[in-house]
Design an enzyme around this catalytic site. Structure first.
Site, PDB file in Angstrom:
ATOM      1  CG  LEU A 100      29.947 -23.400 -15.913  1.00 50.55           C
ATOM      2  CD1 LEU A 100      30.554 -22.189 -16.475  1.00 50.55           C
ATOM      3  CD2 LEU A 100      30.254 -23.917 -14.460  1.00 50.55           C
ATOM      4  CB  ILE A 154      40.102 -35.634 -13.756  1.00 49.10           C
ATOM      5  CG1 ILE A 154      39.436 -36.912 -14.168  1.00 49.10           C
ATOM      6  CG2 ILE A 154      41.816 -36.139 -14.073  1.00 49.10           C
ATOM      7  CD1 ILE A 154      38.778 -38.059 -14.381  1.00 49.10           C
ATOM      8  CG  ASN A 155      35.398 -30.628 -14.790  1.00 49.84           C
ATOM      9  OD1 ASN A 155      34.310 -31.104 -14.406  1.00 49.84           O
ATOM     10  ND2 ASN A 155      36.119 -28.986 -14.741  1.00 49.84           N
ATOM     11  CB  SER A 211      32.509 -26.660  -7.977  1.00 49.35           C
ATOM     12  OG  SER A 211      31.782 -26.210  -8.666  1.00 49.35           O
ATOM     13  CB  CYS A 237      33.612 -26.088 -17.634  1.00 49.67           C
ATOM     14  SG  CYS A 237      31.181 -26.891 -17.175  1.00 49.67           S
ATOM     15  N   GLY A 248      32.476 -36.307  -5.923  1.00 47.86           N
ATOM     16  CA  GLY A 248      31.462 -35.266  -7.039  1.00 47.86           C
ATOM     17  C   GLY A 248      30.035 -36.193  -7.286  1.00 47.86           C
TER      18      GLY A 248
END
Length: 303
Positions: free
Chosen positions: A73, A192-193, A21, A131, A266
């Site tokens: 975002l 992981i983010n 995403s 985030c 990503g």
């Protein structure tokens, strides 16, 4: 002939490759360059209850072996995602997709998931509680086991679809938070983010990003991702969607050996638009090289 299929929370994927995403838009943009139906799935752009313009610019900075982002975002809000974005995606992608959902309160998450729940193309919810680029939400939920559990419990009440909780690496003990989410019914864990980072311009002597700090991603974070996936695999019984610095088929296999069932790509998409396509096409060759017949057999194989 090697078998690249995996099963994620009861849904079979042709391969484990999922664009992450925030790096793949709503998918249809990439469909202009290649047939995105070769993907296992995709996690579409993080969606919130209300439209968000995002953070002030500059909000992207290149670093050695990675990048910083503080996009914040940016998205059109859940109503426009349903009315405008998802129909465009459905026209060019025929597989179940992940709905990545963010919020600033438990109520926000619940509202957005309820709205999206009736969309037939959504196969899973990926709940972003990690985030680092927004104030008043996101990371605040992801760094507390209690808050992570509260979001999980609330979202599980309003959907029968699999709920995958996306965790932050910016914590002392990732396993504590993963276990708290599992205890409240999470169907999977996504990690992981990005890592929280900063870059300073030597000429201006000020942070490069308007938001000062941002999320660090790219090849440099892969060892952290491998370590955390390995730890979480030992701590929970639910499947893991792994990510962090993935750019090659070899990276995919490494994350799967650590414990990932599926693997998100990503930052690599922002450098090379064909990154996911290249990984998918190279995967059978790399499997043969390492004598892997069935990809699902190697999940957690390093334990």
């Amino acid at each position: 002939m090697v078998n690249t299929k995996v099963n994620l929370c009861g849904v079979e994927l042709d391969n484990p490759i999922i664009p992450a995403s925030g790096t793949f838009g709503f998918g249809y943009e990439f469909a202009l360059t290649y047939d995105i139906n070769i993907l296992g799935s995709l996690s579409f752009k993080g969606t919130t209850k209300d439209p968000r313009f995002g953070n002030p610019t500059p909000r992207i900075a290149e670093c050695k072996s990675g990048m910083l982002n503080s996009v914040g975002l940016q998205n059109p809000g859940v109503d426009k995602v349903i009315s405008e974005e998802l129909p465009k995606l459905k026209a060019c992608f025929k597989k179940p997709v992940m709905a990545n959902v963010s919020g600033f309160s438990v109520e926000d998450y619940v509202y957005t998931v309820e709205k999206l729940d009736s969309e037939s193309q959504i196969g899973w919810f990926e709940i972003n509680i990690s985030c680092p680029n927004v104030h008043g939400g996101g990371l605040a939920f992801g760094t507390s086991a209690e808050n992570a559990a509260a979001v999980t419990k609330a979202v599980k009440r309003v959907t029968k679809k699999p709920v995958i909780i996306k965790l932050s690496p910016n914590v002392t003990d990732i396993t504590e938070i993963a276990k708290a989410c599992e205890a409240e019914g999470a169907d999977g864990i996504s990690l992981i983010n990005t890592l929280l980072g900063m870059k300073i311009d030597l000429k201006t002597k000020k942070p490069v990003l308007a938001n000062k700090a941002g999320g660090f991603s790219g090849p440099a974070i892969k060892p952290v991702a491998v370590r955390m996936i390995y730890q979480v695999y030992d701590a929970v019984e639910i499947p893991i969607v792994g990510m962090g610095g993935v750019a090659t088929a070899e990276d995919v296999i490494e994350l799967m050996l650590a414990g990932a069932t599926a693997v998100e790509v990503g930052a690599a998409n922002l450098v090379e638009p064909f990154a996911c396509k290249n990984i998918i096409e190279n995967l059978p060759r790399v499997m043969e090289k390492y004598k892997i017949n069935n990809l699902s057999d190697i999940i957690g194989g390093a334990h």
